[in-house]
Write an enzyme that holds these catalytic residues in place. Structure first.
Site, PDB file in Angstrom:
ATOM      1  N   THR A 363      37.309  11.073   8.367  1.00  0.00           N
ATOM      2  CA  THR A 363      38.692  11.155   8.287  1.00  0.00           C
ATOM      3  C   THR A 363      39.404   9.796   8.115  1.00  0.00           C
ATOM      4  O   THR A 363      39.949   9.736   7.248  1.00  0.00           O
ATOM      5  CB  THR A 363      39.509  11.894   9.505  1.00  0.00           C
ATOM      6  OG1 THR A 363      38.763  12.971  10.152  1.00  0.00           O
ATOM      7  CG2 THR A 363      40.790  11.895   9.399  1.00  0.00           C
ATOM      8  N   SER A 680      10.425  21.818  11.564  1.00  0.00           N
ATOM      9  CA  SER A 680       9.870  20.384  11.814  1.00  0.00           C
ATOM     10  C   SER A 680       9.249  20.116  12.891  1.00  0.00           C
ATOM     11  O   SER A 680       8.372  18.969  12.966  1.00  0.00           O
ATOM     12  CB  SER A 680      11.043  19.502  11.517  1.00  0.00           C
ATOM     13  OG  SER A 680      12.037  19.717  12.404  1.00  0.00           O
ATOM     14  N   LYS A 723      16.821  11.297  12.196  1.00  0.00           N
ATOM     15  CA  LYS A 723      15.622  11.274  13.152  1.00  0.00           C
ATOM     16  C   LYS A 723      15.155   9.851  13.680  1.00  0.00           C
ATOM     17  O   LYS A 723      14.813   9.717  14.820  1.00  0.00           O
ATOM     18  CB  LYS A 723      14.520  12.077  12.603  1.00  0.00           C
ATOM     19  CG  LYS A 723      15.093  13.649  12.512  1.00  0.00           C
ATOM     20  CD  LYS A 723      14.011  14.391  11.818  1.00  0.00           C
ATOM     21  CE  LYS A 723      14.048  15.968  11.811  1.00  0.00           C
ATOM     22  NZ  LYS A 723      13.385  16.585  11.193  1.00  0.00           N
TER      23      LYS A 723
END
Length: 804
Positions: A363, A680, A723
């Site tokens: 934003t 995954s 990750k």
């Protein structure tokens, strides 16, 4: 029958032609004499016995009529009064005496001399004459009542007489007839005949007046309401004028505003048409309020006003770097947009979509774009919006109807080229009121949004110059058609060092200002900020970090108030616990003991990456596989594939081929209240099962992610950067990744890559060789890996990041 006897007499008199009037006997008539011949005739009459013969000319436009251009029957009159006017004309008052017929007209010293035959009809009264006179008198009374041009009392008193000749002449003189009709009555010498003729004329005239009155009454009834409203409106205007509210009409002011608004021709025509309808409406009616509100909205929307755009790329780059740390790809795209604006006069509006976890600065980045380009900034939150009318508005037929949020925000911006942020575009839903995401398809399509139609305005509005910026946490909830209309830019989570820089440059200063502290009251060390990041936050963005910094500042502010303005404290890694209490997160997972069947996996969530521990244990049984931890269908299928792979590699794991007949396997993923899904975790589950069956511990300082096939192939995954950031936050600096994800390292910051040891593998055999602490029989060669890098250190580049 008539008992009169006709008597004739011939006289020579001065003659004067008159225009547009027929003079009857017994009639007093004033008029002005201006023609030279008429003046001479008048003077001759005045010099004699004041009698003159007046006859009406056929054509009033002829100044000097000849004898054949004058009616042959006229009236001998007596000149009662004459007055010479300053302009040479003479004003006279004459009284009719009797009829006369022109026998001959000669020119005598500049005027006309007439030889007139006078015909007198002495009439003796009889019942027939009296009846005719009574009938004519009655008809004339009716005529006077119907004719508004005559005074009733005067006329009725004038006709109360017993002489039929005088009665007929007075009535004929006061009838509203044409010159020809009056001349016809004048030419009837016999009073009895005139009575009958005037009776017929009165019948006709009375019928005409009755018809007129009927029509007038009907029209009056039809127009009564409109006239009443008009009268009241005029009354209101007069009252407003007396109250000093100005003489100019409100409608004139509205018309000027419409003319000056810069509307397209179609819109302007509709506005003027609506204004015309409003002007005809009663001011207090409900329709008038609806129409006025509609006009106010048409005038409030910007049709031609534009912000003067700043196209200086150097200045824009400086603004973006001042406001945000990092986000190089996003900044590069914005600067490209500004470069195109300099080369193209009328480029189409850009539509960007920032996708990333909460707190990474989506934003605030939109606000910086507006600041860098010099445009206005408006923001519309789409979270929870489920009504199509929120985008397009309601039609004016509904009570309380308003334009949609798009038009309302354009009104708020006041310009036709603002930066328009569509916040949380992934949080929209739909119900029986429509699908707002479908309504956005037109708004966010550069090929269509130049003619966007709001249901309330019902006219085309140009959105092509608006810079649309959408934000979302995930993409899978956004309809594909809507995704196709936006250029998706991903904002990944921040590294630890980026968070430290953001806190130093932005967050600490902001929270100190909000708490009323100065730099002499408090100082945050880098070690303190690092401790806040590691021990008190676990997030992809910096929102919770800012919250914790604000918490520390408020506690210090309390002490400043208590101890005095000179109170000073240094916040370090050692005393952070004194302000925030017990740490919320463990420092690292790397120092814990390696265990059999316990593997650390990596997962992607809407708020960034996270670690995902996976446990497997073996118990006596009949070959049953139990899966717990609220796993989704895809994750359960990955576990089945992992077990099938382990069974196919039983010999290499030192297991009997029928080991599963007497054993049950239980795979559990902790934090069981949180739903988990995705492929995954395949190699993570396979490694846990292999470790539990072979009794070989899994390295606890290692994390892994990848999809597994039945043949043991390792397939690529998504969310690589998130990750790796999650592994780094948890203190895990060694990660196993699919070989095909090596190309995705370009998106990972260099300092993060240097701090991690990454193993890229193709098969599950390679995974087991790296992950298990003990050797397995007949395992393939180890895949070369990158050398171990030191822990994450500060980057020398001044890459800015976003913050909210």
């Amino acid at each position: 029958m008539t008992t009169s006897k006709e008597k004739f007499e011939t006289k020579k008199l001065p003659m004067m032609p008159i225009r547009d009037v027929v003079i009857f006997p017994f009639m007093m008539t004033p008029f002005v004499v201006g023609r030279e011949s008429s003046v001479r005739a008048l003077e001759e009459a005045l010099a004699a016995d004041k009698k003159i013969f007046l006859a009406t000319q056929h054509d009033a436009s002829i100044d000097e009529p000849k004898a054949n251009e004058i009616y042959q029957v006229g009236t001998v009159v007596n000149i009662v009064q004459s007055l010479k006017l300053p302009d040479g004309n003479i004003k006279v008052l004459v009284e009719g005496i009797e009829r006369g017929r022109l026998l001959q007209a000669t020119d005598a010293d500049g005027y006309m001399q007439a030889s007139v035959r006078l015909a007198r009809y002495p009439t003796e009264m009889n019942p027939q004459i009296e009846a005719s006179m009574q009938r004519v008198t009655t008809l004339f009374e009716q005529y006077v009542k119907l004719c508004q041009a005559l005074n009733y009392e005067t006329m009725i008193s004038a006709v109360r007489m017993e002489d039929p000749a005088k009665l007929t002449d007075i009535i004929a003189a006061n009838l509203q007839l044409s010159i020809e009709e009056k001349q016809e009555l004048l030419e009837i010498f016999d009073p009895a005949e005139r009575l009958n003729r005037i009776a017929d004329v009165l019948d006709v005239e009375i019928e005409k007046l009755n018809v007129d009155r009927t029509i007038q009454s009907r029209v009056k009834r039809q127009m009564e309401k409109a006239q009443k409203e008009y009268y009241l409106n005029e009354k209101i205007k007069a009252i407003q004028k007396e109250l000093g509210r100005g003489e100019k009409s409100e409608f004139d002011e509205l018309k000027k505003k419409v003319e000056a608004a810069g509307m397209p021709k179609e819109v302007k025509d509709k506005a003027l048409q609506e204004l015309k309808k409003l002007e005809a409406m009663p001011p207090m009616s409900a329709e008038s309020t609806v129409s006025r509100n509609y006009l106010d909205w048409l005038l409030a929307v910007p049709w031609k006003k534009r912000s003067k755009e700043i196209r200086n790329i150097s200045r824009a780059e400086k603004v973006l770097n001042e406001d945000h740390y990092g986000l190089e790809k996003i900044k590069e795209r914005i600067l490209e947009f500004l470069a195109v604006r300099q080369l193209v006069k009328n480029p189409k509006g850009s539509i960007l979509c920032f996708v990333g976890p909460p707190g990474v600065g989506k934003t605030s980045l939109g606000m910086s774009i507006a600041k860098a380009t010099g445009r206005k900034f408006v923001r519309m939150s789409l979270g929870g919006v489920r009504d199509e009318a929120e985008i397009r508005g309601h039609r004016r037929t509904y009570i309380g109807a308003l334009p949609g949020q798009i038009i309302q925000m354009m009104k708020k911006a006041g310009t036709k080229n603002p930066v328009f942020m569509l916040d949380e575009v992934d949080k929209m839903s739909m119900d029986f009121r429509g699908d707002p995401s479908a309504a956005l398809l037109e708004v966010l399509d550069p090929e269509q949004n130049f003619m966007f139609v709001d249901h309330y305005l019902d006219v085309e509005y140009d959105l092509s110059q608006v810079f649309f910026v959408a934000t979302a946490n995930v993409l899978h909830t956004i309809p594909p058609a809507l995704q196709d209309r936006m250029e998706v830019l991903r904002l990944h989570g921040y590294t630890e060092q980026e968070k430290v820089e953001i806190a130093k440059q932005f967050l600490v200063k902001k929270q100190m200002a909000q708490a009323g502290l100065s730099e002499k009251n408090v100082k945050f060390s880098d070690d303190a900020i690092t401790t806040l990041i590691r021990a008190y936050t676990r997030e992809a963005g910096v929102r919770n970090l800012e919250r914790e910094i604000g918490n520390v500042c408020r506690k210090i502010a309390r002490k400043v108030v208590k101890e005095g303005a000179d109170y000073t404290v240094d916040v370090t890694g050692d005393n952070v616990k004194e302000f925030l209490g017990v740490i919320k997160f463990r420092d690292t997972l790397a120092h814990e003991k390696s265990e059999v069947g316990l593997v650390t996996g990596l997962a992607w969530t809407e708020v960034g990456g996270s670690i995902l521990s996976t446990e497997a244990t073996v118990v006596d049984g009949k070959g049953k596989l139990t899966l717990t931890g609220k796993l989704g269908d895809v994750m359960q299928e990955s576990a089945q594939a992992a077990l099938s792979y382990v069974r196919s590699r039983a010999n290499r794991l030192g297991l009997n081929r029928d080991f599963y007949r007497n054993l049950d396997l239980h795979v559990h993923v902790p934090e069981g209240a949180i739903p988990k899904d995705g492929p995954s975790a395949g190699i993570t589950i396979a490694t846990a099962i292999a470790s539990a069956l072979s009794k070989i511990p899994v390295r606890r300082d290692l994390a892994m992610t990848g999809e597994i096939t039945l043949r043991g192939k390792v397939l690529p995954i998504g969310g690589l950067k998130e990750k790796l950031l999650a592994a780094h936050r948890a203190g895990l600096f060694e990660v196993i990744l699919p070989q095909e994800n090596e190309k995705d390292l370009a998106e990972v910051p260099e300092n993060l890559r240097n701090a991690m040891k990454l193993h890229f593998v193709d098969t599950m055999d390679q995974v087991l060789q790296i992950a298990l602490e003990g050797p397995l029989p007949t395992i393939g060669e180890e895949v070369p890996t990158q050398p171990m890098a030191p822990p994450l250190t500060s980057s020398t580049g001044d890459a800015p990041t976003a913050h909210q």
